[in-house]
Design a protein around this motif. Structure first.
Motif, PDB file in Angstrom:
ATOM      1  N   ASP A  45      -4.666  69.244  33.067  1.00 40.67           N
ATOM      2  CA  ASP A  45      -4.036  70.280  32.256  1.00 40.67           C
ATOM      3  C   ASP A  45      -5.053  71.268  31.687  1.00 40.67           C
ATOM      4  O   ASP A  45      -4.700  72.197  30.961  1.00 40.67           O
ATOM      5  N   GLY A  46      -6.331  71.062  32.000  1.00 43.99           N
ATOM      6  CA  GLY A  46      -7.373  71.959  31.528  1.00 43.99           C
ATOM      7  C   GLY A  46      -7.888  71.662  30.132  1.00 43.99           C
ATOM      8  O   GLY A  46      -8.786  72.347  29.637  1.00 43.99           O
ATOM      9  N   ILE A  47      -7.333  70.643  29.504  1.00 44.30           N
ATOM     10  CA  ILE A  47      -7.736  70.293  28.136  1.00 44.30           C
ATOM     11  C   ILE A  47      -8.911  69.319  28.178  1.00 44.30           C
ATOM     12  O   ILE A  47      -8.873  68.318  28.893  1.00 44.30           O
ATOM     13  N   THR A  48      -9.935  69.619  27.409  1.00 48.36           N
ATOM     14  CA  THR A  48     -11.086  68.730  27.288  1.00 48.36           C
ATOM     15  C   THR A  48     -10.873  67.801  26.104  1.00 48.36           C
ATOM     16  O   THR A  48     -10.597  68.260  24.991  1.00 48.36           O
ATOM     17  N   ARG A  49     -11.013  66.515  26.374  1.00 51.16           N
ATOM     18  CA  ARG A  49     -10.802  65.494  25.338  1.00 51.16           C
ATOM     19  C   ARG A  49     -12.077  64.671  25.168  1.00 51.16           C
ATOM     20  O   ARG A  49     -12.652  64.214  26.147  1.00 51.16           O
ATOM     21  N   VAL A  50     -12.481  64.489  23.931  1.00 49.40           N
ATOM     22  CA  VAL A  50     -13.674  63.716  23.613  1.00 49.40           C
ATOM     23  C   VAL A  50     -13.244  62.412  22.965  1.00 49.40           C
ATOM     24  O   VAL A  50     -12.354  62.387  22.110  1.00 49.40           O
ATOM     25  N   SER A  51     -13.867  61.318  23.365  1.00 45.72           N
ATOM     26  CA  SER A  51     -13.541  60.004  22.799  1.00 45.72           C
ATOM     27  C   SER A  51     -14.823  59.304  22.354  1.00 45.72           C
ATOM     28  O   SER A  51     -15.933  59.713  22.705  1.00 45.72           O
ATOM     29  N   ASN A  52     -14.643  58.244  21.568  1.00 44.35           N
ATOM     30  CA  ASN A  52     -15.751  57.379  21.130  1.00 44.35           C
ATOM     31  C   ASN A  52     -16.879  58.148  20.440  1.00 44.35           C
ATOM     32  O   ASN A  52     -18.056  57.926  20.722  1.00 44.35           O
ATOM     33  N   VAL A  53     -16.504  59.014  19.518  1.00 47.72           N
ATOM     34  CA  VAL A  53     -17.518  59.783  18.798  1.00 47.72           C
ATOM     35  C   VAL A  53     -18.212  58.882  17.776  1.00 47.72           C
ATOM     36  O   VAL A  53     -17.563  58.313  16.897  1.00 47.72           O
TER      37      VAL A  53
END
Length: 303
Positions: A47-55
């Motif tokens: 979908d073109g969305i950048t998602r960041v995890s485990n910050v």
């Protein structure tokens, strides 16, 4: 010709460097942390969305507004993602650039997500990062040509819960504050926000990740931010779609009503449709809520 090409290349490189965004670590030593492997991951979906995890190493990315006269307002943006991920592109970077067009310097906050693996107390981790972000921006306001009395907090979905938590818990300092810098935002912008943690309206996933699966009633009430509003709560602008099945629109209504009850300036803008997570662009309507927000900010003498 070769010299011209090299000159052009140098100009392009200089322009890119000038417009590059700074990413600044929030801390020298991250508080409330447990030594653990850094598992942070950034993924861009279909979908073109950048998602960041485990910050585990929080930071702010600076998007400086160019031009204009006088000190500029600033906004700290908290992307959403149910306290599980950060939708950092369409609820962060894209929004920051839109604010730049309005003459507002923006800071995208990459805050820690509640996690017993990396935190002693996961319930205060995100709030620590929000408090530290506004502390840092206010203490560095002169360097970025920012008006220290026009610094707001903004959040989407669970990021809206974090923004409203800072707006209603700013007196409860969960970071060291040797300069006694004001941690109160001057205004709040809450987009389809999680506000309440009560059983009927709260987003269960956000609640469980922040305060656990079996929280005490007192803890639920503590983080149900509609119950924490008082006369010193910052003015707020809210947006919600009435067909939002993820975070019911009544979350915004409860906060809005609490602000009015306490005679705090507030505006809520509802879409009839649009669901949840639409970012800046609700495809079901020709009305852009950012335009409505800009008018409200002008009315509040923020712009």
């Amino acid at each position: 010709m070769k010299q011209l090409t090299m000159s052009l290349l140098a100009t392009v490189m200089l322009h890119a460097m000038t417009n590059a965004q700074q990413e600044i670590p929030l801390y020298t030593t991250v508080p409330n942390s447990i030594p653990a492997e850094n598992l942070e991951k950034s993924v861009t979906g279909a979908d073109g969305i950048t998602r960041v995890s485990n910050v585990s190493e929080p930071s702010i990315a600076v998007y400086k507004a160019e031009g204009g006269s006088g000190k500029q307002p600033a906004v700290i943006i908290c992307p959403g993602g149910g306290y599980s991920i950060l939708a950092i592109s369409h609820e962060g970077v894209d929004v920051a650039r839109a604010f730049n067009d309005m003459g507002v310097t923006a800071f995208v906050l990459k805050y820690r997500l509640p996690d017993d693996r990396i935190m002693t107390d996961k319930s205060i981790g995100p709030l620590q990062d929000a408090e530290r972000a506004i502390q840092w921006v206010r203490e560095h306001a002169a360097e970025y040509n920012i008006n220290p009395h026009k610094i707001g907090i903004m959040g989407f979905s669970a990021g809206g819960h974090l923004a409203s938590t800072l707006s209603t818990h700013y007196m409860d300092a969960v970071i060291t504050n040797p300069k006694k810098t004001a941690l109160r935002p001057d205004f709040s912008i809450l987009i389809y926000p999680v506000i309440s943690f009560n059983d009927s309206l709260g987003h269960r996933g956000s609640r469980e990740r922040l305060i656990g699966k079996t929280p005490a009633t007192a803890v639920i009430q503590k983080y149900s931010n509609e119950l924490r509003v008082n006369k010193k709560t910052p003015p707020a602008f809210l947006v919600h779609a009435k067909d939002d099945r993820t975070v019911p629109w009544q979350n915004s209504e409860l906060y809005y009503e609490a602000l009015l009850k306490n005679k705090v300036a507030a505006r809520v803008f509802y879409y009839e449709k649009g669901g949840h997570g639409f970012g800046m662009r609700n495809k079901t309507s020709d009305v852009k809520w950012m335009d409505v927000l800009k008018k409200w900010m002008e009315e509040q003498h923020i712009l």
